[in-house]
Design a protein around this motif. Structure first.
Motif: not given
Length: 266
Positions: A14-15, A41-47, A60-62, A69-70
């Motif tokens: 899910v991007t 992009r924002t790893e903290s929000k993904l975590n 997977l932050a990218a 990156a893609r």
């Protein structure tokens, strides 16, 4: 049903998963038993989201505006021991205002994320799906795909591309065991507009209340439609009617109306 079955080595990618529709789609897929790979992009929000979703969520932050990156994503997913059976191309952004006042770098970044990234990731993930004989792809467009969008010209045109591209993919993938759908939401209260540069109040003035759909409702409608193999998914009766109105109204009449009501234009 066309969604591949969940499995210990299978996942949905899910991007744009850090907020809004992407986060809600990830929640919906986890409720259905799927593992998810969260990309943004924002790893903290993904975590934060991964902590909420549990052990089946992988971060997977990218930056999807970055072609390198893609290109690295398939190997990074394989490194998790996962097969991407479902891909949700949800990441997107918009600029605001007339093109003659635009920032070229911002315009190009928007096209890179909204258009090029969709093509790139479909080109990278579809071969494996077709080889396995299973898979599902959801590309996120907008009801803007059915009309011009003065004030967000590049965004609107990008969504036209995503709609047409997905419709073409549906013909190419017939009989492969891989399904593809395109989600065309109307206005959704996700903070997207504020990021583009206009306030919720301005958006409320331009768009009637009955067209607004909550992000969790949009997400469920999207995943249900993908599971049923529906090609074009438009959440909400009002947005379906609006899309039809935009398609049948002559552009010489429609464009002045859209120009006058857009919050990004004086």
């Amino acid at each position: 049903m066309t969604l591949p079955a969940p499995g210990p080595d299978r996942a949905a990618v899910v991007t744009g998963a850090s907020s809004g529709i992407g986060a809600e789609i990830a929640r919906d897929l986890v409720r259905r038993g799927h593992q998810v790979v969260l990309v943004a992009r924002t790893e903290s929000k993904l975590n934060e989201l991964a902590a909420e979703l549990g052990s089946g969520a992988h971060v997977l932050a990218a930056d999807l505006s970055d072609r390198a990156a893609r290109a690295a994503l398939p190997d990074r997913i394989a490194g998790l021991g996962l097969i991407p059976d479902i891909v949700i191309n949800n990441a997107g952004l918009s600029t605001l205002g007339p093109v003659h006042r635009s920032d070229p770098e911002a315009e190009m970044r928007m096209v890179e994320v909204d258009v090029v990234a969709v093509v790139d990731l479909c080109s990278r993930f579809l071969p494996g799906m077709v080889e396995r004989g299973r898979g599902a792809v959801l590309n996120v467009a907008s009801t803007a795909a059915f009309q011009p969008l003065p004030g967000q010209a590049g965004y609107g045109a990008g969504k036209v591309f995503v709609l047409s591209y997905t419709q073409s993919l549906s013909g190419e993938l017939k009989g492969t065991g891989v399904s593809v759908s395109v989600l065309c939401p109307g206005p959704v209260d996700t903070g997207f507009g504020e990021a583009a540069g206009f306030t919720k109040e301005q958006a409320d003035e331009a768009l009637p209340a009955f067209m607004w759909i909550a992000p969790d409702v949009v997400a469920k409608t999207a995943v249900d439609g993908l599971d049923r193999g529906k090609l074009v998914i438009i959440p909400g009766v009002g947005n379906k009617a609006g899309a039809l109105f935009a398609k049948i109204t002559p552009k010489r009449i429609l464009i002045p109306i859209l120009t006058k009501q857009h919050p990004g234009l004086p």
